[in-house]
Write an enzyme that holds these catalytic residues in place. Structure first.
Site, mmCIF file in Angstrom:
data_model
loop_
_atom_site.group_PDB
_atom_site.id
_atom_site.type_symbol
_atom_site.label_atom_id
_atom_site.label_comp_id
_atom_site.label_asym_id
_atom_site.label_seq_id
_atom_site.Cartn_x
_atom_site.Cartn_y
_atom_site.Cartn_z
ATOM 1 N N HIS C 119 4.344 -50.245 72.273
ATOM 2 C CA HIS C 119 4.482 -51.583 72.843
ATOM 3 C C HIS C 119 5.204 -51.444 74.193
ATOM 4 O O HIS C 119 6.001 -50.532 74.379
ATOM 5 C CB HIS C 119 5.317 -52.418 71.860
ATOM 6 C CG HIS C 119 5.441 -53.868 72.198
ATOM 7 N ND1 HIS C 119 6.343 -54.344 73.111
ATOM 8 C CD2 HIS C 119 4.792 -54.955 71.714
ATOM 9 C CE1 HIS C 119 6.248 -55.666 73.188
ATOM 10 N NE2 HIS C 119 5.309 -56.063 72.341
ATOM 11 N N ASP C 195 10.853 -47.476 66.752
ATOM 12 C CA ASP C 195 10.635 -48.897 66.978
ATOM 13 C C ASP C 195 10.104 -49.478 65.674
ATOM 14 O O ASP C 195 8.942 -49.278 65.312
ATOM 15 C CB ASP C 195 9.632 -49.082 68.123
ATOM 16 C CG ASP C 195 9.230 -50.546 68.329
ATOM 17 O OD1 ASP C 195 9.668 -51.405 67.527
ATOM 18 O OD2 ASP C 195 8.484 -50.821 69.284
ATOM 19 N N GLN C 198 7.356 -53.537 63.780
ATOM 20 C CA GLN C 198 6.227 -53.883 62.904
ATOM 21 C C GLN C 198 6.340 -53.236 61.526
ATOM 22 O O GLN C 198 5.446 -53.417 60.699
ATOM 23 C CB GLN C 198 4.892 -53.467 63.558
ATOM 24 C CG GLN C 198 4.570 -54.181 64.863
ATOM 25 C CD GLN C 198 4.297 -55.685 64.686
ATOM 26 O OE1 GLN C 198 4.125 -56.180 63.573
ATOM 27 N NE2 GLN C 198 4.288 -56.397 65.800
ATOM 28 N N LYS C 221 10.090 -61.609 63.669
ATOM 29 C CA LYS C 221 8.847 -61.088 63.084
ATOM 30 C C LYS C 221 8.986 -60.870 61.581
ATOM 31 O O LYS C 221 8.047 -60.410 60.933
ATOM 32 C CB LYS C 221 8.474 -59.749 63.750
ATOM 33 C CG LYS C 221 8.040 -59.882 65.198
ATOM 34 C CD LYS C 221 7.581 -58.535 65.729
ATOM 35 C CE LYS C 221 7.672 -58.466 67.240
ATOM 36 N NZ LYS C 221 6.541 -59.108 67.919
ATOM 37 N N CYS C 383 0.639 -56.598 74.641
ATOM 38 C CA CYS C 383 1.783 -55.871 75.186
ATOM 39 C C CYS C 383 1.660 -54.371 74.943
ATOM 40 O O CYS C 383 2.651 -53.703 74.644
ATOM 41 C CB CYS C 383 3.094 -56.394 74.606
ATOM 42 S SG CYS C 383 3.428 -58.085 75.067
HETATM 43 C C1 LIG Z 1 5.772 -52.461 67.978
HETATM 44 C C2 LIG Z 1 6.552 -53.514 68.693
HETATM 45 N N1 LIG Z 1 7.655 -53.172 69.377
HETATM 46 C C3 LIG Z 1 8.400 -54.077 70.029
HETATM 47 C C4 LIG Z 1 8.055 -55.395 70.044
HETATM 48 C C5 LIG Z 1 8.922 -56.337 70.826
HETATM 49 O O1 LIG Z 1 9.470 -57.317 70.021
HETATM 50 P P1 LIG Z 1 10.333 -58.473 70.693
HETATM 51 O O2 LIG Z 1 9.411 -59.229 71.605
HETATM 52 O O3 LIG Z 1 10.768 -59.302 69.549
HETATM 53 O O4 LIG Z 1 11.436 -57.826 71.413
HETATM 54 C C6 LIG Z 1 6.909 -55.815 69.337
HETATM 55 C C7 LIG Z 1 6.516 -57.221 69.263
HETATM 56 O O5 LIG Z 1 5.756 -57.750 70.020
HETATM 57 C C8 LIG Z 1 6.134 -54.849 68.656
HETATM 58 O O6 LIG Z 1 5.046 -55.200 68.000
#
Ligand SMILES: Cc1ncc(COP(=O)(O)O)c(C=O)c1O
Ligand SMILES: Cc1ncc(COP(=O)(O)O)c(C=O)c1O
Lengths: 130, 426, 426, 130
Positions: C119, C195, C198, C221, C383
């Site tokens: 991401h 990370d 998910q 999430k 993203c």
């Molecule tokens: C794999 C992953 N990492 C990071 C994020 C970033 O999450 P946030 O926007 O809550 O910081 C997301 C969500 O969009 C994600 O799916």
């Protein structure tokens, strides 16, 4: 009088008329500890005879909890062995004080015990004959 | 003038804590009116989804609500362009954002001028830059607790790249002459930052009249939820700055070896924002606007006037209060000591002249004692240790007022203080 | 096994949007059960005050609730020490915190190894370090959408100071073998970051079994509120690190020219935290625990199995879906294209062979069309632009599932997809 | 048929059978614009006679909104003066399309108009005799 009121009275008595207050001439060990955030300060003086606390005194400044607790801790320490004092748990002291202290004020209450234990621990570390 | 008793009823926590509860810690965080609590719940009940780029109805609605919140906050502080409003967690994050992004441009020898009355959040982020050889300079206060403008002026130099001051001190209550200070900064070519954490909640604030380059404030101190705060910044400055955090939402395109940024303000909002928080803050703004910020300010001043009257009337032995007595330049913050408790430091010795310091009552004891009477005040350094030391004390007790406080609250404070002083005196 | 129809009733938004509403965008943000919405309201209704240092009852209660939320989250991810849980805004902030604080220690020539399926939040913060001469290296994927472990292994070198990978891809759904990757990292002396944005919401996650040094995830999430996220870090590492932001709460003492830090985790929590957010997240953790994370994971896999069945059954012309087919290594995320839509770049020329690219239907049209049938899906690069380009496309449509989704939702998705494919085909 | 359904039909007709689609030989001006985020791309070709748009064509790829809008924009532009085209507001085009587009899809809808106006503006700037 409720239990809390009674315990408050006891602590306030210690605060207003502390036991074992004053400097000690040629103690076996002494230590000053303070909390820069609230200004509470306690200096402990201990005289050991062999392994036993023959005399203990303190001077200090700070809130009623820290100073009242210091008075109670010195009362409790006199006549005990170093090991016994090192074994006193924070919870034991808090129970003795017996007031519902929040997390912030528990720090005040524990400063004197910490100071005394640190003082004795240092003695051990410095290999002073005890 | 609104009925302040009526207004208190909008805050359900007072019903729940018992009507006798006196909350005097609004400078730390404010209570929330029902409309704010409901705005947050309603978002989750009816509109919850992520903002930006979603092309289903729910997401577009959430995006629109988030955008309207930004506009509402923008209008509230007199910014003509919602693109100048960056949502952050709190005033602290806003100031750190500036310290990182503006800090990139600074070099060894540059100076940052602040005041001795700053909150830690307007000190520590700048201290981080000292490693780079940047110098932190403090303007002093006068004996009456106002900012020493001569001292400030004398510390402005060609090396002064940033001048960052609090609008209202969270300890002294002093309202600083930010327009004047801004002029000094800009005449010198310095960037001018205002910490509005204690002003935006309590008085009409207009960033364009003040002409600050940046302003930081927190939602939770102005009837809004925790987790949301604001950095206002002039658009042309925000556009020039490097982003602070990287990630989703703040980019335009991402390639393996480089990225391009979204437009302001999104450029500074990496990741999923506190959407419900922004909406809750917007509801708080609506609520404050419905009272009128002039009225909010007047209420604070009226309570301060009563405070000074009660102080004189009760005449508590040893009571020493800080900050200007002129309520025209005073926020609704009342800090005091009972007896002197100077700081204690590493090179000092204790004396054995009895416990405590003279007849002083430690602020912790004051706060505990008031708490036992159902009065919530704060005691300690109030996240302003350099100021507390400057006042030659280690801690003070602070009562702070807001829209739900009444004259009776002030009277109860002093009645209980008087009792505490008797109980703890020796 | 819980009744998923019953569980859906815990989420009031579905009552309010109409029971026919199909929300398939939980990978972007989840809906919230009543217990979470109520936990937030209740805090403001009964307990609201600032945490830390307040010595009145209300503040001590709030401090305790905030601390218990930390413990609860700590237990939930198998950390034995709540001091290892830092509350941040979201996964993005957690990763930026690491990029800034770990970045301080890196020097030109050092490498950071990530994967092509990251991401943006696990890419852009590391790109910021490129200015310092630090190199960002990408491990590739295999044709089936799994991580190419050989490629990853071959890119590990003595210069690799940080290895940061997503636990579950938000586009492919791939569950990466993080224990194995962690071993590779640690054998090489690299810091290992996961990370978990998910994974933590969708499967049992134990940071000590994985043996990661850090993990980032977001509350919103995992049924929690917006504005709150978590950085897990091993205590000894957090203790060694420089703080990220400076200000209130994160200090022990502040003097004019220097400060000392609070213990972890407070050292990393500058300013008033999102107290209500942390309490809401804790309620979300309670709710997930009441279902059981094994059940949550199984439900996701069951819906994925049904998805693959429906995909085969409906046989939509041109439909191409991404990621591994083995549901044992697959999160509940289903990304697909209808026809190929390769990226379009600056040096390319358009051809005049008719609109669109072959018979492709643009993901935006797919999403709009599904929205018209009351089905919320996301379309775009999610993203993850480098991954999207790696898949030789510019955008995909993504349906993602969570506890409130049912088999009927999956069936409706495919029925509506089939209809959309007919409407948009030319 | 509701108004939205009717407008959708009109746009989809433009998308499926675009008007003015194809390259133009020796145009007075041409411009290609694209959105790297969604891959929508439009290339506009204009032939001017004096100040009037004598002919306009486009080629492109992308979603129904961007391509349908391109077809509608070229219809609208033919026979207008450069000034008239420069005066077309985004809202005018959005009204013509007549669908409740969210903020994301408005970008798609406006790409063709932006491309055409940029193309003509550039002509002016480059001081090409128009
Ligand atoms: C794999 C992953 N990492 C990071 C994020 C970033 O999450 P946030 O926007 O809550 O910081 C997301 C969500 O969009 C994600 O799916
Ligand atoms: C003057 C001032 N600045 C900054 C802050 C920091 O606010 P927050 O903790 O919401 O970031 C405060 C609040 O304590 C304040 O009073």
């Amino acid at each position: 009088m409720t239990d809390v009121e009674e315990k408050t009275e006891i602590l306030m008595d210690h605060y207003r008329s502390p036991h074992n207050y004053g400097k000690m001439e040629s103690p076996t060990a002494e230590l000053l500890e303070y909390n820069p955030v609230c200004g509470d300060a306690v200096q402990m003086f201990v005289k050991l005879k062999g392994n036993m606390v023959e005399d203990v005194k303190f001077i200090g400044r700070g809130c009623s909890i820290s100073q009242g607790s210091a008075s109670m801790v010195t009362d409790m320490a006199r006549g005990k062995s170093v090991e016994e004092i090192m074994g006193i748990t924070p919870q034991h002291l808090l129970n003795l004080i017996g007031l519902p202290l929040g997390p912030s004020r528990e720090k005040c209450a524990l400063l004197p015990l910490n100071t005394l234990q640190k003082c004795l621990a240092r003695l051990g570390r410095e290999n002073v004959k005890i | 003038m609104p009925s302040w008793e009526r207004i208190k009823e909008d805050f359900p926590i007072f019903r729940n804590l018992g009507s006798g509860y006196v909350y005097l810690d609004s400078a730390a965080t404010s209570q929330k009116p029902m409309s704010v609590i409901k705005a947050i719940s309603d978002f989750y009940l009816y509109n919850n989804s992520n903002v930006h780029r979603g092309i289903y109805r729910l997401s577009e609605e959430a995006t629109e609500m988030y955008g309207r919140s930004r506009e509402n906050v923008s209008n509230f502080i007199g910014s003509h362009d919602p693109g100048q409003i960056v949502f952050v967690r709190n005033a602290t994050e806003a100031l750190n954002l500036l310290s990182y992004t503006l800090g990139w441009e600074l070099v060894s020898g540059d100076e940052i001028l602040i005041t001795i009355m700053e909150h830690h959040s307007n000190i520590v982020p700048w201290q981080f830059l000292q490693d780079k050889g940047i110098k932190l300079v403090y303007a002093d206060i006068r004996p009456d607790g106002t900012l020493d403008m001569d001292d400030l002026q004398s510390k402005v130099s060609p090396r002064t790249k940033i001048l960052s001051v609090t609008h209202v001190s969270n300890v002294l209550g002093t309202v600083n002459p930010v327009r004047e200070i801004g002029k000094i900064a800009h005449d010198n070519g310095s960037t001018f930052i205002v910490d509005g954490a204690q002003s935006v909640p309590h008085m009409p604030v207009n960033v364009e009249t003040i002409d600050c380059d940046f302003m930081a404030f927190s939602g939770h101190k102005m009837l809004g939820p925790t987790g949301i705060g604001v950095l206002y910044g002039k658009r042309e400055l925000l556009e020039k700055m490097h982003p602070f955090m990287g990630g989703g939402e703040m980019i335009s395109e991402v390639y393996r070896d480089h990225s391009t940024w979204a437009d302001v303000p999104e450029k500074f909002e990496a990741g999923t924002p506190d959407i419900a928080g922004a909406i809750g803050l917007s509801a708080a703004v609506d609520y404050l606007r419905s009272i009128g910020m002039d009225n909010v300010m007047k209420h604070g001043r009226d309570l301060m006037k009563l405070t000074f009257e009660m102080e004189a009337e009760e005449n508590i032995p040893g009571l020493l209060s800080y900050g200007p007595r002129n309520t025209d330049i005073r926020g609704p913050v009342y800090s005091f000591s009972i007896g002197e408790i100077p700081p204690f430091g590493v090179n000092q010795a204790l004396v054995d002249d009895g416990i405590g310091v003279g007849t002083a009552i430690h602020p912790h004891d004051v706060a505990s004692s008031l708490d036992a009477s159902g009065i919530a005040v704060r005691s300690g350094h109030h996240c302003a240790m350099p100021l507390t030391h400057r006042l030659n004390t280690v801690a003070t007790t602070r009562a702070s007022y807001y829209v739900y406080n009444t004259e009776e609250d002030v009277r109860r404070l002093f009645r209980s203080l008087k009792r505490a002083a008797e109980v703890y005196s020796k």
